[in-house]
Design an enzyme around this catalytic site. Structure first.
Site, PDB file in Angstrom:
ATOM      1  N   ASP A 126       0.857  -1.186   0.000  1.00  0.00           N
ATOM      2  CA  ASP A 126       0.000   0.000   0.000  1.00  0.00           C
ATOM      3  C   ASP A 126       0.891   1.233   0.000  1.00  0.00           C
ATOM      4  OD1 ASP A 126      -2.446  -1.391   0.058  1.00  0.00           O
ATOM      5  OD2 ASP A 126      -2.368  -1.575   2.242  1.00  0.00           O
ATOM      6  N   ASP A 140      -6.993  -1.082  -4.912  1.00  0.00           N
ATOM      7  CA  ASP A 140      -8.153  -0.888  -4.036  1.00  0.00           C
ATOM      8  C   ASP A 140      -9.084   0.174  -4.605  1.00  0.00           C
ATOM      9  OD1 ASP A 140      -6.878  -2.683  -2.295  1.00  0.00           O
ATOM     10  OD2 ASP A 140      -5.977  -1.070  -1.117  1.00  0.00           O
TER      11      ASP A 140
END
Length: 184
Positions: A126, A140
């Site tokens: 991330d 995402d």
């Protein structure tokens, strides 16, 4: 082969190609962004105002839930969900419009990119941080945006040419016919 069947076959192929191209593009963009983030953000972060580029890893699924599960279980579950989404998009593509096809490809590409990333080392990379939301990645974002677009498309009322172009009836001028005479 009749012309109608040929057109239906072409529409099905075109729809599926659009979904696959969108998925491949999304997955490639996300995996490249993850590789760049790991190389460039290992010891630093970049402040872009509302958004910061900050390297983080998620060993669980959404919001780090299930981070204590074995990696194989998480990969299997997320891969199964990705396959289910692919089957749905594959079957839906011939009837779907362009927006829905691209949204389906975004969902598939985001899911596949996260599965590939997790399969490498047991965690998802991330790099997008807001300070008020858990750190996330482009996959995402594509997943959530694609799901929202598909949900909105399916939530809107169906419009058909019959109802959209049908003249309105003046019920006062032409009262409905019934078996009962009017009461006086």
């Amino acid at each position: 082969m009749s012309r109608g069947l040929a057109e239906a076959g072409t529409r099905a192929r075109t729809g599926r190609v659009v979904v696959l191209l969108a998925a491949a593009t999304v997955a490639a963009i996300d995996l490249a962004a993850k590789a760049i983030s790991e190389a460039r953000l290992a010891d630093s972060s970049v402040d872009l105002g509302v958004l910061q580029l900050r390297l983080a890893y998620n060993s669980g699924v959404a919001f780090s839930m299930g981070d204590r599960l074995p990696v194989g279980v998480i990969v299997a579950i997320t891969a199964a969900i990705a396959v289910a989404i692919m089957v749905y998009a594959w079957r839906r593509a011939p009837q779907a419009g362009w927006v829905e096809r691209i949204a389906g490809g975004a969902v598939i590409g985001g899911a596949l990119a996260n599965v590939v990333d997790r399969a490498r080392d047991g965690r998802v990379t991330d790099y997008l941080h807001t300070g008020w939301w858990p750190t996330f990645n482009l996959a995402d974002t594509f997943l959530v945006t694609g799901f929202i677009v598909i949900a909105l498309l399916h939530a809107r009322p169906e419009r058909t040419t019959d109802t959209a172009t049908a003249p309105t009836k003046d019920h006062a001028a032409n009262p409905p016919v019934t078996d009962h005479p009017p009461q006086t």
